[in-house]
Design a protein around this motif. Structure first.
Motif, PDB file in Angstrom:
ATOM      1  N   GLN A  65       0.815  -1.214   0.225  1.00 32.64           N
ATOM      2  CA  GLN A  65       0.302  -0.081  -0.410  1.00 32.64           C
ATOM      3  C   GLN A  65       0.500   1.182   0.217  1.00 32.64           C
ATOM      4  O   GLN A  65       2.019   1.152   1.185  1.00 32.64           O
ATOM      5  CB  GLN A  65      -1.006   0.413   1.168  1.00 32.64           C
ATOM      6  N   ALA A  66       0.621   2.120  -0.929  1.00 33.95           N
ATOM      7  CA  ALA A  66       1.476   3.445  -1.361  1.00 33.95           C
ATOM      8  C   ALA A  66       0.459   3.732   0.175  1.00 33.95           C
ATOM      9  O   ALA A  66      -0.320   4.029   0.789  1.00 33.95           O
ATOM     10  CB  ALA A  66       0.784   3.974  -1.500  1.00 33.95           C
ATOM     11  N   GLN A  67       1.529   5.505   0.670  1.00 31.14           N
ATOM     12  CA  GLN A  67       1.225   6.041   1.827  1.00 31.14           C
ATOM     13  C   GLN A  67       0.688   7.293   1.459  1.00 31.14           C
ATOM     14  O   GLN A  67       0.705   7.962   1.293  1.00 31.14           O
ATOM     15  CB  GLN A  67       2.214   6.381   2.439  1.00 31.14           C
ATOM     16  N   ASP A  68      -1.119   6.522   0.622  1.00 31.91           N
ATOM     17  CA  ASP A  68      -1.505   7.568   0.116  1.00 31.91           C
ATOM     18  C   ASP A  68      -3.104   8.031   0.934  1.00 31.91           C
ATOM     19  O   ASP A  68      -3.216   8.908   1.148  1.00 31.91           O
ATOM     20  CB  ASP A  68      -2.691   7.073  -0.536  1.00 31.91           C
ATOM     21  N   LYS A  69      -2.771   7.707   2.332  1.00 31.44           N
ATOM     22  CA  LYS A  69      -4.139   8.140   3.658  1.00 31.44           C
ATOM     23  C   LYS A  69      -3.397   9.590   3.980  1.00 31.44           C
ATOM     24  O   LYS A  69      -2.599   9.530   3.923  1.00 31.44           O
ATOM     25  CB  LYS A  69      -3.680   7.154   4.759  1.00 31.44           C
ATOM     26  N   GLN A  70      -4.561   9.580   4.199  1.00 30.35           N
ATOM     27  CA  GLN A  70      -4.014  11.692   5.290  1.00 30.35           C
ATOM     28  C   GLN A  70      -3.781  11.555   6.109  1.00 30.35           C
ATOM     29  O   GLN A  70      -4.304  10.643   7.179  1.00 30.35           O
ATOM     30  CB  GLN A  70      -5.647  12.103   4.997  1.00 30.35           C
ATOM     31  N   HIS A  71      -2.464  11.949   6.302  1.00 32.30           N
ATOM     32  CA  HIS A  71      -2.242  11.810   8.158  1.00 32.30           C
ATOM     33  C   HIS A  71      -2.691  13.435   8.614  1.00 32.30           C
ATOM     34  O   HIS A  71      -4.278  13.512   8.130  1.00 32.30           O
ATOM     35  CB  HIS A  71      -0.662  13.004   7.911  1.00 32.30           C
ATOM     36  N   VAL A  72      -3.000  13.336  10.151  1.00 32.61           N
ATOM     37  CA  VAL A  72      -3.463  13.549  10.946  1.00 32.61           C
ATOM     38  C   VAL A  72      -3.143  14.908  10.497  1.00 32.61           C
ATOM     39  O   VAL A  72      -3.929  15.695  10.459  1.00 32.61           O
ATOM     40  CB  VAL A  72      -3.025  13.055  12.377  1.00 32.61           C
ATOM     41  N   VAL A  73      -2.013  15.413  10.993  1.00 34.08           N
ATOM     42  CA  VAL A  73      -1.861  16.651  10.351  1.00 34.08           C
ATOM     43  C   VAL A  73      -1.284  16.817   8.564  1.00 34.08           C
ATOM     44  O   VAL A  73      -0.107  16.170   9.104  1.00 34.08           O
ATOM     45  CB  VAL A  73      -0.972  17.531  11.863  1.00 34.08           C
ATOM     46  N   SER A  74      -1.814  17.688   8.174  1.00 36.51           N
ATOM     47  CA  SER A  74      -0.786  17.860   6.813  1.00 36.51           C
ATOM     48  C   SER A  74       0.883  19.090   6.832  1.00 36.51           C
ATOM     49  O   SER A  74       0.878  19.673   8.068  1.00 36.51           O
ATOM     50  CB  SER A  74      -1.366  18.675   6.095  1.00 36.51           C
ATOM     51  N   LEU A  75       1.350  19.100   5.854  1.00 39.75           N
ATOM     52  CA  LEU A  75       2.328  19.314   5.694  1.00 39.75           C
ATOM     53  C   LEU A  75       2.408  20.822   5.871  1.00 39.75           C
ATOM     54  O   LEU A  75       3.281  21.274   6.805  1.00 39.75           O
ATOM     55  CB  LEU A  75       3.354  18.569   4.772  1.00 39.75           C
ATOM     56  N   GLY A  76       1.298  20.499   5.116  1.00 39.24           N
ATOM     57  CA  GLY A  76       1.266  22.505   4.831  1.00 39.24           C
ATOM     58  C   GLY A  76       0.846  23.244   6.645  1.00 39.24           C
ATOM     59  O   GLY A  76       0.938  23.966   6.564  1.00 39.24           O
ATOM     60  N   GLU A  77      -0.611  21.998   7.402  1.00 32.15           N
ATOM     61  CA  GLU A  77      -0.677  22.967   8.435  1.00 32.15           C
ATOM     62  C   GLU A  77       0.971  22.602   9.198  1.00 32.15           C
ATOM     63  O   GLU A  77       0.819  23.589  10.265  1.00 32.15           O
ATOM     64  CB  GLU A  77      -1.460  22.593   9.157  1.00 32.15           C
ATOM     65  N   LEU A  78       1.549  22.053   9.244  1.00 31.47           N
ATOM     66  CA  LEU A  78       3.213  21.815   9.984  1.00 31.47           C
ATOM     67  C   LEU A  78       3.298  23.055   9.653  1.00 31.47           C
ATOM     68  O   LEU A  78       4.027  23.678  10.950  1.00 31.47           O
ATOM     69  CB  LEU A  78       3.697  20.349  10.243  1.00 31.47           C
ATOM     70  N   SER A  79       4.109  23.691   8.188  1.00 38.88           N
ATOM     71  CA  SER A  79       4.532  24.218   7.978  1.00 38.88           C
ATOM     72  C   SER A  79       4.269  26.040   8.833  1.00 38.88           C
ATOM     73  O   SER A  79       5.180  26.960   9.338  1.00 38.88           O
ATOM     74  CB  SER A  79       5.250  24.826   6.564  1.00 38.88           C
ATOM     75  N   LYS A  80       2.773  25.955   8.370  1.00 40.83           N
ATOM     76  CA  LYS A  80       3.093  26.900   8.725  1.00 40.83           C
ATOM     77  C   LYS A  80       2.351  27.212  10.468  1.00 40.83           C
ATOM     78  O   LYS A  80       2.986  28.604  10.814  1.00 40.83           O
ATOM     79  CB  LYS A  80       0.713  26.937   8.266  1.00 40.83           C
ATOM     80  N   ASP A  81       2.498  26.080  10.845  1.00 38.43           N
ATOM     81  CA  ASP A  81       2.427  26.793  12.207  1.00 38.43           C
ATOM     82  C   ASP A  81       3.812  26.067  13.011  1.00 38.43           C
ATOM     83  O   ASP A  81       4.609  27.262  14.174  1.00 38.43           O
ATOM     84  CB  ASP A  81       2.228  24.816  13.159  1.00 38.43           C
ATOM     85  N   SER A  82       4.566  26.211  13.129  1.00 43.51           N
ATOM     86  CA  SER A  82       6.047  26.180  12.335  1.00 43.51           C
ATOM     87  C   SER A  82       6.279  27.804  12.213  1.00 43.51           C
ATOM     88  O   SER A  82       7.518  27.500  13.368  1.00 43.51           O
ATOM     89  CB  SER A  82       6.918  25.345  12.014  1.00 43.51           C
ATOM     90  N   ALA A  83       5.686  28.546  11.569  1.00 41.92           N
ATOM     91  CA  ALA A  83       6.409  29.616  11.063  1.00 41.92           C
ATOM     92  C   ALA A  83       5.685  31.096  12.670  1.00 41.92           C
ATOM     93  O   ALA A  83       6.499  31.666  12.188  1.00 41.92           O
ATOM     94  CB  ALA A  83       5.637  30.044   9.916  1.00 41.92           C
ATOM     95  N   VAL A  84       4.540  30.360  12.878  1.00 38.54           N
ATOM     96  CA  VAL A  84       4.411  31.360  13.969  1.00 38.54           C
ATOM     97  C   VAL A  84       5.533  31.584  15.332  1.00 38.54           C
ATOM     98  O   VAL A  84       4.786  32.771  15.114  1.00 38.54           O
ATOM     99  CB  VAL A  84       2.742  30.888  14.786  1.00 38.54           C
ATOM    100  N   PRO A  85       6.086  30.708  15.650  1.00 43.51           N
ATOM    101  CA  PRO A  85       6.719  31.403  16.567  1.00 43.51           C
ATOM    102  C   PRO A  85       7.700  32.895  16.133  1.00 43.51           C
ATOM    103  O   PRO A  85       8.412  33.449  16.567  1.00 43.51           O
ATOM    104  CB  PRO A  85       7.376  29.946  16.841  1.00 43.51           C
ATOM    105  N   ALA A  86       8.429  31.963  15.028  1.00 40.49           N
ATOM    106  CA  ALA A  86       9.426  33.082  14.374  1.00 40.49           C
ATOM    107  C   ALA A  86       8.823  34.760  14.358  1.00 40.49           C
ATOM    108  O   ALA A  86       9.080  35.976  13.902  1.00 40.49           O
ATOM    109  CB  ALA A  86       9.713  32.370  13.200  1.00 40.49           C
ATOM    110  N   GLU A  87       7.695  34.431  13.711  1.00 44.06           N
ATOM    111  CA  GLU A  87       7.127  35.748  13.052  1.00 44.06           C
ATOM    112  C   GLU A  87       6.227  36.637  14.264  1.00 44.06           C
ATOM    113  O   GLU A  87       6.383  37.202  14.551  1.00 44.06           O
ATOM    114  CB  GLU A  87       5.450  35.259  12.287  1.00 44.06           C
ATOM    115  N   THR A  88       6.189  35.781  15.135  1.00 43.29           N
ATOM    116  CA  THR A  88       6.131  35.952  16.538  1.00 43.29           C
ATOM    117  C   THR A  88       6.869  36.865  17.354  1.00 43.29           C
ATOM    118  O   THR A  88       7.032  37.846  18.038  1.00 43.29           O
ATOM    119  CB  THR A  88       5.037  35.799  17.788  1.00 43.29           C
TER     120      THR A  88
END
Length: 137
Positions: A29-52
């Motif tokens: 099976q390919a890893q086509d299942k949706q992860h709980v947190v998408s890569l885009g959300e992780l990137s966005k969340d990791s940018a918040v402390p730097a922006e703050t």
């Protein structure tokens, strides 16, 4: 008694191995299942402390770059470049605290309520920044 030749053992082993591999391997099976947190959300969340932090540093620097801030620094014989450099070396927590005070002083200035007490606060903030950086190094 008849001896089994080594070639017979090889074939038997190959057939057994092939049957085992084919029988136990399910569909890959390919890893086509949706992860709980998408890569885009992780990137966005990791940018918040730097922006703050950038916003907090900007608030502190803006205070010292303003006319009252420059006057306060000159009256205390503190070089703006030294304060500016020190702001970047403070911890996130210290920058956040100083930014809160800086924003309050800026609001007072914008409302026309800048007093000698506020200028003293500016000087104290500058001295604290320099002292904190000196203590950390």
């Amino acid at each position: 008694m008849r001896a089994i030749c080594p070639m017979g053992w090889t074939r038997a082993l190959a057939v057994t191995l092939a049957v085992t591999l084919i029988g136990t391997s399910g569909p890959v099976q390919a890893q086509d299942k949706q992860h709980v947190v998408s890569l885009g959300e992780l990137s966005k969340d990791s940018a918040v402390p730097a922006e703050t932090r950038q916003g907090n540093e900007a608030a502190v620097r803006q205070l010292f770059a303003s006319e009252p801030g420059q006057k306060a620094l000159k009256s205390a014989n503190i070089d703006y470049a030294k304060v500016d450099k020190a702001v970047g070396q403070l911890s996130d927590e210290d920058v956040a605290k100083l930014a809160g005070r800086s924003r309050q002083v800026e609001k007072d200035f914008a409302a026309g309520r800048l007093s000698d007490r506020d200028l003293l606060i500016i000087v104290i903030i500058a001295v604290l920044i320099i002292a904190l950086v000196a203590a950390l190094h």
